[in-house]
Design a protein around this motif. Structure first.
Motif, PDB file in Angstrom:
ATOM      1  N   TYR A   1       0.505   6.625  11.920  1.00  0.00           N
ATOM      2  CA  TYR A   1       0.225   7.144  10.371  1.00  0.00           C
ATOM      3  C   TYR A   1       0.410   8.412  10.224  1.00  0.00           C
TER       4      TYR A   1
ATOM      5  N   TYR B   1     -12.611  -7.765  -2.293  1.00  0.00           N
ATOM      6  CA  TYR B   1     -12.248  -7.439  -1.020  1.00  0.00           C
ATOM      7  C   TYR B   1     -12.780  -6.703  -0.048  1.00  0.00           C
TER       8      TYR B   1
ATOM      9  N   LYS C   1     -15.912  -4.181  -3.709  1.00  0.00           N
ATOM     10  CA  LYS C   1     -15.695  -3.963  -2.232  1.00  0.00           C
ATOM     11  C   LYS C   1     -16.785  -4.291  -1.404  1.00  0.00           C
TER      12      LYS C   1
ATOM     13  N   TYR D   1       2.852   6.666   2.597  1.00  0.00           N
ATOM     14  CA  TYR D   1       2.765   7.214   3.938  1.00  0.00           C
ATOM     15  C   TYR D   1       3.917   8.063   4.072  1.00  0.00           C
TER      16      TYR D   1
ATOM     17  N   VAL E   1       1.056  -1.093   0.051  1.00  0.00           N
ATOM     18  CA  VAL E   1       0.039   0.126  -0.055  1.00  0.00           C
ATOM     19  C   VAL E   1       0.986   1.232   0.078  1.00  0.00           C
TER      20      VAL E   1
ATOM     21  N   ASN F   1      -4.991  -6.556   6.330  1.00  0.00           N
ATOM     22  CA  ASN F   1      -4.209  -5.235   6.431  1.00  0.00           C
ATOM     23  C   ASN F   1      -2.938  -5.680   7.223  1.00  0.00           C
ATOM     24  N   SER F   2      -2.066  -4.585   7.584  1.00  0.00           N
ATOM     25  CA  SER F   2      -0.845  -5.158   8.362  1.00  0.00           C
ATOM     26  C   SER F   2      -1.015  -5.778   9.531  1.00  0.00           C
TER      27      SER F   2
ATOM     28  N   LEU G   1      -7.770   2.255  -4.116  1.00  0.00           N
ATOM     29  CA  LEU G   1      -8.570   1.622  -3.073  1.00  0.00           C
ATOM     30  C   LEU G   1      -9.827   2.512  -2.689  1.00  0.00           C
TER      31      LEU G   1
ATOM     32  N   LYS H   1      -0.286   4.466  -0.936  1.00  0.00           N
ATOM     33  CA  LYS H   1      -1.215   5.701  -1.041  1.00  0.00           C
ATOM     34  C   LYS H   1      -0.484   6.581  -0.014  1.00  0.00           C
TER      35      LYS H   1
ATOM     36  N   HIS I   1     -12.209  -4.551   4.270  1.00  0.00           N
ATOM     37  CA  HIS I   1     -11.250  -4.009   4.929  1.00  0.00           C
ATOM     38  C   HIS I   1     -11.711  -4.181   6.329  1.00  0.00           C
TER      39      HIS I   1
ATOM     40  N   ARG J   1      -2.573  -6.953   2.128  1.00  0.00           N
ATOM     41  CA  ARG J   1      -2.284  -5.745   1.875  1.00  0.00           C
ATOM     42  C   ARG J   1      -1.451  -5.144   2.924  1.00  0.00           C
ATOM     43  N   MET J   2      -0.094  -5.045   2.335  1.00  0.00           N
ATOM     44  CA  MET J   2       0.915  -4.367   3.722  1.00  0.00           C
ATOM     45  C   MET J   2       0.799  -3.030   3.431  1.00  0.00           C
ATOM     46  N   GLY J   3       0.503  -2.252   4.711  1.00  0.00           N
ATOM     47  CA  GLY J   3       0.630  -0.958   4.540  1.00  0.00           C
ATOM     48  C   GLY J   3       1.738  -0.343   5.762  1.00  0.00           C
ATOM     49  N   ILE J   4       1.059  -0.077   6.997  1.00  0.00           N
ATOM     50  CA  ILE J   4       1.966   0.569   7.736  1.00  0.00           C
ATOM     51  C   ILE J   4       3.410  -0.295   8.305  1.00  0.00           C
TER      52      ILE J   4
ATOM     53  N   ARG K   1     -17.682   1.741   5.677  1.00  0.00           N
ATOM     54  CA  ARG K   1     -17.074   3.048   4.969  1.00  0.00           C
ATOM     55  C   ARG K   1     -17.450   2.881   3.378  1.00  0.00           C
TER      56      ARG K   1
HETATM   57  C1  LIG Z   1      -5.000   2.022   4.024  1.00  0.00           C
HETATM   58  C2  LIG Z   1      -5.219   0.626   3.663  1.00  0.00           C
HETATM   59  C3  LIG Z   1      -4.661  -0.508   3.992  1.00  0.00           C
HETATM   60  C4  LIG Z   1      -3.304  -0.572   4.809  1.00  0.00           C
HETATM   61  O1  LIG Z   1      -3.583  -0.563   6.021  1.00  0.00           O
HETATM   62  P1  LIG Z   1      -2.511  -0.866   7.365  1.00  0.00           P
HETATM   63  O2  LIG Z   1      -2.978  -0.535   8.435  1.00  0.00           O
HETATM   64  O3  LIG Z   1      -1.492   0.490   7.041  1.00  0.00           O
HETATM   65  O4  LIG Z   1      -1.769  -2.027   6.974  1.00  0.00           O
HETATM   66  C5  LIG Z   1      -5.134  -1.756   3.794  1.00  0.00           C
HETATM   67  N1  LIG Z   1      -6.359  -1.695   2.914  1.00  0.00           N
HETATM   68  C6  LIG Z   1      -6.978  -0.522   2.677  1.00  0.00           C
HETATM   69  C7  LIG Z   1      -8.321  -0.659   2.194  1.00  0.00           C
HETATM   70  C8  LIG Z   1      -6.717   0.762   2.840  1.00  0.00           C
HETATM   71  O5  LIG Z   1      -7.304   1.763   2.943  1.00  0.00           O
END
Ligand SMILES: *Cc1c(COP(=O)(O)O)cnc(C)c1O
Length: 369
Positions: free
Chosen positions: A352, A164, A128, A41, A35, A202-203, A83, A37, A166, A219-222, A135
Motif C-alpha cells: 500500500y 458496515y 460503522k 492508492y 476504494v 475488504n480485498s 470511510l 481513497k 472492517h 469493498r475492493m481496495g488493494i 479504530r
Molecule cells: C482502505 C479500506 C478498505 C480497502 O482495504 P484493502 O485491504 O485495500 O482492500 C476497505 N474498507 C475500509 C474501511 C478501508 O479503510
C-alpha cells in the motif's frame, strides 16, 4: 525501451480486468465498491473511478469528504461512501456533494442534520460497527441504538441506509479472529432495521471469505490495483508501472565504490547505470543494498545507497545499456516483473505504501489499451 522522465504509467484496462475478476468471486447480487481513497492508492482517483464503474463497480469510497467532492467535480455521479468518521467541517461538504457519510455517534447524525437543512437536501449515511479493528465504530447494541434514534429524530433529513465493519486481520495466517468479527457483525446488525446495505469484506476477505462475508456489498481496495494481499485465487494484473531514465553508464574497476557511505565496492569490473530516481521521488531509501530494478527486460541490483535524486544499477550482465534507456522500478518489463509486495519487502513496508510513495515530481500517465 526508452524513458524521457520519471513516470508512473497506470493501465486502466488492468483496473477493469481486476474488477471483472473479482466480480466472478462474489455472489451475483452483491454490489462491488471500489476504494479510491488517497488518489486511488496513487493511481488517480477520477481515472480509476471511471474505469471501475465501467467494469461493474456500483459504489466508490474515499477516506475524506474532500476526496469525494473532487470526484463530483470530475463529473462522477455514482454513490460515494466517505470511510472516515465524520468531522464537523466535513458535514457541509457531504451534504453539498451528495456523499454518504460514515457515522458512529449521535453527534455525527446531528451534524449531518444541520448540514442537510442548510443544503436543503437529505443526507445519507452508513453506521460503522467496530467488531475488533479498534479504530472507529460503535461497539455495542446500545451505542448502535443511540445513533439510530438520533437519525429517527431527524425525520427525513438524515437517511441511515447502510451499516458496515472492517476486518483487522483478514490477510493474516489465522482467520479465526476474522470469523469472530463476522459473528459480532451479524450480532450487531441483527437488531437493525431491514433493508440496510450491509458490507464488511475488504480485498483479502473477497478472496478468502466468500460467500459468508459477502452481504450486500464488498469493498475492493488493494486488489483492484492488482496487488492482492493474499493468494487471490484469480488472475489480477498490477496496474502501475514506474520507470525512470538511465542518465549515465560507466565501467568501474575492482575496489571502486558507489554512492554515499561507500557501502558498495566492486569486486570485478562493473557496468554501472545511474538512474534519475531517488527518495526525493518516493523511492524508499530503506531499500538500499537490497532492491532490484529492471533494464531491457532483465532484473538487476540497485547498488550502494539510494540518493535523493538518483540510484545506481549493476548492469554488467545486460548488454548495450545506454543513457536514455528506461529502468523499470515497479511493474513489468518484458518477461521480468517486480511487484509492489517485493519492493515493499526490500523497503521494510507494505505494498500500500509503495503504491502511494511517488512524489509530485514523478509524472503520471494513464493508458487504456
Ligand atoms: C482502505 C479500506 C478498505 C480497502 O482495504 P484493502 O485491504 O485495500 O482492500 C476497505 N474498507 C475500509 C474501511 C478501508 O479503510
Amino acid at each position: 525501451m526508452r524513458a524521457d522522465a520519471n513516470t508512473r504509467t497506470v493501465d486502466l484496462s488492468a483496473i477493469r480486468d481486476n474488477v471483472r475478476a473479482m466480480r466472478r468471486q462474489v455472489p451475483a447480487q452483491t454490489l462491488l465498491l471500489a476504494v479510491v481513497k488517497a488518489d486511488a492508492y496513487g493511481h488517480g482517483a477520477a481515472q480509476v473511478s471511471r474505469a471501475a464503474l465501467q467494469a461493474g463497480a456500483a459504489w466508490l469510497a474515499v477516506a475524506r469528504a474532500e476526496e469525494g467532492a473532487q470526484l463530483r467535480d470530475a463529473g462522477i455521479n455514482a454513490p460515494i461512501l466517505v470511510l472516515g468518521a465524520l468531522t464537523e467541517a466535513e458535514a457541509p461538504v457531504i451534504a453539498e456533494n451528495r456523499l454518504t457519510a460514515t457515522v458512529c455517534a449521535p453527534e455525527h447524525v446531528r451534524a449531518l442534520q444541520q448540514a442537510a437543512s442548510r443544503a436543503g437536501a437529505p443526507v445519507s449515511c452508513h453506521l460503522k460497527l467496530d467488531t475488533g479493528m479498534g479504530r472507529i465504530g460503535v461497539r455495542t447494541p446500545a451505542e448502535a441504538r443511540a445513533v439510530l434514534d438520533a437519525a429517527a429524530d431527524c425525520g427525513s433529513a438524515v437517511r441511515l441506509t447502510g451499516a458496515y465493519t472492517h476486518f483487522a486481520d483478514a490477510d493474516g495466517d489465522d482467520l479465526s479472529f476474522t470469523r469472530e468479527q463476522l459473528r459480532r457483525f451479524r450480532a450487531l446488525t441483527e437488531p437493525l432495521p431491514q433493508g440496510l446495505l450491509l458490507h464488511c469484506a475488504n480485498s483479502a476477505a473477497i478472496h478468502r471469505l466468500m460467500p459468508e462475508a459477502a452481504f450486500g456489498m464488498v469493498r475492493m481496495g488493494i486488489s483492484l490495483y492488482g496487488c492482492p494481499p493474499v493468494d487471490p485465487g484469480c488472475t489480477l494484473r498490477p496496474a502501475m508501472t514506474w520507470t525512470a531514465p538511465v542518465t549515465q553508464v560507466k565501467t568501474i574497476a575492482p575496489g571502486d565504490t558507489v554512492s554515499y557511505g561507500r557501502t558498495f565496492t566492486a569486486d570485478a569490473p562493473t557496468r554501472v547505470a545511474t538512474v534519475a530516481c531517488g527518495y526525493g521521488d518516493g523511492y524508499h531509501r530503506a531499500a538500499s543494498g537490497r532492491a532490484m530494478a529492471m533494464v531491457h527486460g532483465r532484473r538487476v541490483s540497485v547498488i550502494g545507497r539510494i540518493c535523493m535524486d538518483q540510484l545506481m544499477l549493476d548492469v554488467t550482465e545486460v548488454p548495450d545499456v545506454r543513457a536514455g534507456d528506461a529502468a523499470t522500478l515497479l511493474g513489468r518489463d518484458g518477461d521480468a516483473c517486480i511487484t509492489a509486495d517485493e519492493l515493499a519487502g526490500w523497503a521494510g513496508t507494505i505494498s500500500y505504501e509503495i503504491l502511494l510513495a511517488a512524489t509530485e515530481r514523478v509524472h503520471r500517465v494513464w493508458i487504456d489499451p
